[in-house]
Design a protein around this motif. Sequence first.
Motif, PDB file in Angstrom:
ATOM      1  N   LEU A 123      23.135 -22.355  45.153  1.00 37.10           N
ATOM      2  CA  LEU A 123      22.473 -23.596  45.530  1.00 37.10           C
ATOM      3  C   LEU A 123      21.027 -23.600  45.069  1.00 37.10           C
ATOM      4  O   LEU A 123      20.348 -22.563  45.072  1.00 37.10           O
ATOM      5  CB  LEU A 123      22.485 -23.778  47.061  1.00 37.10           C
ATOM      6  N   THR A 124      20.542 -24.772  44.671  1.00 38.44           N
ATOM      7  CA  THR A 124      19.110 -24.915  44.436  1.00 38.44           C
ATOM      8  C   THR A 124      18.417 -24.986  45.790  1.00 38.44           C
ATOM      9  O   THR A 124      19.062 -25.209  46.819  1.00 38.44           O
ATOM     10  CB  THR A 124      18.806 -26.204  43.649  1.00 38.44           C
ATOM     11  N   PHE A 125      17.106 -24.819  45.776  1.00 34.61           N
ATOM     12  CA  PHE A 125      16.389 -24.933  47.043  1.00 34.61           C
ATOM     13  C   PHE A 125      16.518 -26.355  47.600  1.00 34.61           C
ATOM     14  O   PHE A 125      16.648 -26.547  48.802  1.00 34.61           O
ATOM     15  CB  PHE A 125      14.914 -24.565  46.853  1.00 34.61           C
ATOM     16  N   SER A 126      16.530 -27.348  46.729  1.00 34.60           N
ATOM     17  CA  SER A 126      16.777 -28.725  47.173  1.00 34.60           C
ATOM     18  C   SER A 126      18.149 -28.838  47.819  1.00 34.60           C
ATOM     19  O   SER A 126      18.318 -29.518  48.838  1.00 34.60           O
ATOM     20  CB  SER A 126      16.678 -29.692  45.983  1.00 34.60           C
ATOM     21  N   GLY A 127      19.132 -28.157  47.243  1.00 36.89           N
ATOM     22  CA  GLY A 127      20.484 -28.169  47.793  1.00 36.89           C
ATOM     23  C   GLY A 127      20.561 -27.486  49.138  1.00 36.89           C
ATOM     24  O   GLY A 127      21.326 -27.901  50.023  1.00 36.89           O
ATOM     25  N   ILE A 128      19.757 -26.433  49.321  1.00 36.01           N
ATOM     26  CA  ILE A 128      19.716 -25.732  50.605  1.00 36.01           C
ATOM     27  C   ILE A 128      19.253 -26.679  51.711  1.00 36.01           C
ATOM     28  O   ILE A 128      19.830 -26.725  52.802  1.00 36.01           O
ATOM     29  CB  ILE A 128      18.800 -24.496  50.516  1.00 36.01           C
ATOM     30  N   VAL A 129      18.200 -27.455  51.425  1.00 38.36           N
ATOM     31  CA  VAL A 129      17.688 -28.397  52.416  1.00 38.36           C
ATOM     32  C   VAL A 129      18.665 -29.549  52.617  1.00 38.36           C
ATOM     33  O   VAL A 129      18.950 -29.952  53.755  1.00 38.36           O
ATOM     34  CB  VAL A 129      16.305 -28.936  51.990  1.00 38.36           C
ATOM     35  N   ALA A 130      19.215 -30.069  51.519  1.00 37.18           N
ATOM     36  CA  ALA A 130      20.123 -31.222  51.614  1.00 37.18           C
ATOM     37  C   ALA A 130      21.385 -30.888  52.392  1.00 37.18           C
ATOM     38  O   ALA A 130      21.880 -31.707  53.162  1.00 37.18           O
ATOM     39  CB  ALA A 130      20.485 -31.711  50.215  1.00 37.18           C
ATOM     40  N   THR A 131      21.923 -29.686  52.198  1.00 37.41           N
ATOM     41  CA  THR A 131      23.156 -29.303  52.900  1.00 37.41           C
ATOM     42  C   THR A 131      22.874 -28.566  54.204  1.00 37.41           C
ATOM     43  O   THR A 131      23.794 -28.125  54.885  1.00 37.41           O
ATOM     44  CB  THR A 131      24.016 -28.393  52.002  1.00 37.41           C
ATOM     45  N   SER A 132      21.590 -28.405  54.531  1.00 43.50           N
ATOM     46  CA  SER A 132      21.151 -27.775  55.780  1.00 43.50           C
ATOM     47  C   SER A 132      21.697 -26.359  55.931  1.00 43.50           C
ATOM     48  O   SER A 132      22.209 -25.967  56.988  1.00 43.50           O
ATOM     49  CB  SER A 132      21.572 -28.630  56.986  1.00 43.50           C
ATOM     50  N   SER A 133      21.551 -25.558  54.887  1.00 44.11           N
ATOM     51  CA  SER A 133      22.066 -24.190  54.908  1.00 44.11           C
ATOM     52  C   SER A 133      21.107 -23.259  55.656  1.00 44.11           C
ATOM     53  O   SER A 133      19.948 -23.095  55.261  1.00 44.11           O
ATOM     54  CB  SER A 133      22.264 -23.680  53.476  1.00 44.11           C
ATOM     55  N   ASN A 134      21.600 -22.637  56.721  1.00 49.53           N
ATOM     56  CA  ASN A 134      20.795 -21.664  57.456  1.00 49.53           C
ATOM     57  C   ASN A 134      20.531 -20.415  56.611  1.00 49.53           C
ATOM     58  O   ASN A 134      19.414 -19.910  56.550  1.00 49.53           O
ATOM     59  CB  ASN A 134      21.508 -21.238  58.741  1.00 49.53           C
ATOM     60  N   VAL A 135      21.589 -19.936  55.958  1.00 48.46           N
ATOM     61  CA  VAL A 135      21.471 -18.710  55.154  1.00 48.46           C
ATOM     62  C   VAL A 135      20.488 -18.938  54.017  1.00 48.46           C
ATOM     63  O   VAL A 135      19.615 -18.096  53.740  1.00 48.46           O
ATOM     64  CB  VAL A 135      22.848 -18.282  54.620  1.00 48.46           C
ATOM     65  N   GLY A 136      20.608 -20.068  53.320  1.00 50.70           N
ATOM     66  CA  GLY A 136      19.689 -20.358  52.220  1.00 50.70           C
ATOM     67  C   GLY A 136      18.250 -20.461  52.701  1.00 50.70           C
ATOM     68  O   GLY A 136      17.316 -20.014  52.018  1.00 50.70           O
ATOM     69  N   THR A 137      18.041 -21.045  53.877  1.00 48.50           N
ATOM     70  CA  THR A 137      16.691 -21.170  54.437  1.00 48.50           C
ATOM     71  C   THR A 137      16.114 -19.796  54.741  1.00 48.50           C
ATOM     72  O   THR A 137      14.935 -19.540  54.485  1.00 48.50           O
ATOM     73  CB  THR A 137      16.722 -22.025  55.717  1.00 48.50           C
ATOM     74  N   ILE A 138      16.937 -18.894  55.259  1.00 49.11           N
ATOM     75  CA  ILE A 138      16.478 -17.539  55.537  1.00 49.11           C
ATOM     76  C   ILE A 138      16.080 -16.835  54.237  1.00 49.11           C
ATOM     77  O   ILE A 138      15.047 -16.156  54.163  1.00 49.11           O
ATOM     78  CB  ILE A 138      17.579 -16.740  56.264  1.00 49.11           C
ATOM     79  N   LEU A 139      16.886 -16.994  53.191  1.00 48.94           N
ATOM     80  CA  LEU A 139      16.574 -16.379  51.906  1.00 48.94           C
ATOM     81  C   LEU A 139      15.236 -16.866  51.359  1.00 48.94           C
ATOM     82  O   LEU A 139      14.448 -16.081  50.801  1.00 48.94           O
ATOM     83  CB  LEU A 139      17.690 -16.669  50.904  1.00 48.94           C
ATOM     84  N   ALA A 140      14.949 -18.161  51.528  1.00 49.42           N
ATOM     85  CA  ALA A 140      13.674 -18.707  51.062  1.00 49.42           C
ATOM     86  C   ALA A 140      12.519 -18.160  51.896  1.00 49.42           C
ATOM     87  O   ALA A 140      11.435 -17.858  51.372  1.00 49.42           O
ATOM     88  CB  ALA A 140      13.705 -20.224  51.123  1.00 49.42           C
ATOM     89  N   THR A 141      12.746 -18.015  53.204  1.00 47.27           N
ATOM     90  CA  THR A 141      11.702 -17.514  54.095  1.00 47.27           C
ATOM     91  C   THR A 141      11.309 -16.088  53.741  1.00 47.27           C
ATOM     92  O   THR A 141      10.139 -15.706  53.854  1.00 47.27           O
ATOM     93  CB  THR A 141      12.183 -17.571  55.558  1.00 47.27           C
ATOM     94  N   GLN A 142      12.273 -15.298  53.309  1.00 42.45           N
ATOM     95  CA  GLN A 142      11.989 -13.901  52.959  1.00 42.45           C
ATOM     96  C   GLN A 142      11.016 -13.789  51.797  1.00 42.45           C
ATOM     97  O   GLN A 142      10.376 -12.762  51.611  1.00 42.45           O
ATOM     98  CB  GLN A 142      13.298 -13.175  52.629  1.00 42.45           C
ATOM     99  N   LYS A 143      10.869 -14.853  51.034  1.00 39.37           N
ATOM    100  CA  LYS A 143       9.945 -14.830  49.888  1.00 39.37           C
ATOM    101  C   LYS A 143       8.503 -15.133  50.292  1.00 39.37           C
ATOM    102  O   LYS A 143       7.581 -14.937  49.504  1.00 39.37           O
ATOM    103  CB  LYS A 143      10.393 -15.853  48.830  1.00 39.37           C
ATOM    104  N   ILE A 144       8.301 -15.649  51.529  1.00 37.89           N
ATOM    105  CA  ILE A 144       6.934 -16.012  51.932  1.00 37.89           C
ATOM    106  C   ILE A 144       6.399 -15.160  53.083  1.00 37.89           C
ATOM    107  O   ILE A 144       5.189 -15.033  53.246  1.00 37.89           O
ATOM    108  CB  ILE A 144       6.853 -17.509  52.322  1.00 37.89           C
ATOM    109  N   GLY A 145       7.274 -14.589  53.902  1.00 38.25           N
ATOM    110  CA  GLY A 145       6.832 -13.725  54.991  1.00 38.25           C
ATOM    111  C   GLY A 145       6.558 -14.459  56.293  1.00 38.25           C
ATOM    112  O   GLY A 145       6.371 -15.674  56.319  1.00 38.25           O
TER     113      GLY A 145
END
Length: 576
Positions: free
Chosen positions: A338-360
């Motif tokens: 999924l793209t990051f846009s796709g993560i938000v659009a499909t409301s993916s919890n797992v994808g959101t966690i993966l993005a969070t790990q990049k910022i701390g």
Amino acid sequence: MLRLGNPRRRIGIGLMAMTFVLSIFAGRLVQLQGLDSKVYTAEAAKQRVQGEKLPARRGSITDVNGHELALTLEAREVFVDPSEVSADQRDRVATILAKELGTPKEPIAAKLAQSTSRYQQLAAAVDPVLAQRIMAYDLKGVGSKHRYRRDYPGGDLAGTLLGFVGTDGTGLAGLESTYDKLLAGSDGEQVIETGARGQRIPMTRSTVRAPVEGRDVRLTIDRDVQWAAQKAIGEQVRATGARTGSAIVMDVRTGRVIAMANAPELDLRNWMDSPGADRVNRSVTDVFEPGSTNKVITAAAALESGAVRPESLFTVADEIRCADRVLKDSHPHPTERLTFSGIVATSSNVGTILATQKIGDEKLHSMLQRFGFGAKPGTGLPGEEAGLLPDWKSWSGSQRCTISYGQGVSVTALQTASVYQTIANGGVRVTPQIVAGTTGENGAFTPSPPGKRTRVVGERTAREVATMLEAAVSEEGTGNLAAIDGYRVAGKTGTAMRYDTRCQGYCGYTATFVGFAPADKPRLVVLAVLQDPQEGHYGGEIAAPVFKKVMTFALKSGKIPPTGTRPSPVRIRAGE
């Protein structure tokens, strides 16, 4: 030989006795007219001089267009002097008064029986026509005084927001309490001299201090939009068996609250019959975990940091391990790219966690604070809560993941609406505002200062998040039931487990949808939240339809036309 007494002696004794008695009288007169004259003069004045309060008219509370939501009407207090009512007339008087006032006869009879009393109130504020009818009976000892009574033309319209006043006219809840001093004005007084039976003594002194009328308060609320929001959220609460619900409409550019509805709402004409829990404004007092509506903050933090772009690709499984817990995605699915846009659009919890790990954790916490989490929104409404934002240093291993998608923090409905106002306004947060202004002593309107403007994220970040939110309302997104024909809509669903003190843990759900329109030129933000629904629990299923109804009405009411543009295509998955 009869010997007569000496008359001089008798006369002397008599004179001495008279002198003694007269000296006592003289001493008493000296005491009364000389030494204690001021004391007795004051006591006489207390009996003769009567002061009467002249009540001030309480100011009105109006909507933004001047329609009265709370107003003051003429009324009469009905009272009785029991000492003036003879024993053989008490039953007749009590029967007539009970019939006219619509109250039981027994309490009235009990007041009439207090024959040593000179005053007993029978009704605090009745219609002047009714008072006139009672006075037409010419009942001895029964009288009326000029008073005011508070009325709410809309019944339950904005009930918990407006609040109510007590029997003495003092604001007890809501805006009636917050602005009580301004609305109340100050009472006047009239002082007159009366005789033993209460009649005014002609040609005696009379002083009057005129009352100062209360000032009016004008709200930012639009009466029609408020009605539509209450109707929509009330119907959905009943349809889903939810415990409570709230709906908010905000102006994107000014932060002004156009509607703030709660269900069940408070009927202001019968507020004393309602439970205490229904007398508070849940939009600002009830805190809950926001769930996926919180993902916009995570998205903004990721984009603002530069660690992620909308088109960045992530390999997303339907579960992920965080410390000692395995967390599921919002919906089961095979591993996908999924793209990051796709993560938000499909409301993916797992994808959101993966993005969070990049910022701390620290950067995410900072962004939550900048959006207003952990602080009161600033409206000044009674009971306004700040929610809960734990310090990032205290986050547990699993909390580092769950907070990114809205579990482990708590907010109010108004705080959540404010987050989306910030995104819709190009990244600038405007402190929410509920009072448009007040009238001064001369009747001139004084507008409230505009809400404080704070740059939270850059304009580019806000625009990119808005594009993702628009994709969330598309056919592939979770919020497609919020789509409005002819308008571009951006928004986000939220379905969170609900902490409940009744079960001492998580039981039930909080279903939310919040968004704005037109998406490319935002004017309005609408939020709908339902607590503990029994028929369905997903925000996209039961909250999104409320959003659609309220937003559609608000757009039409505000004469906001569609922009006529088409949304840019958003890539959801790799290979599209």
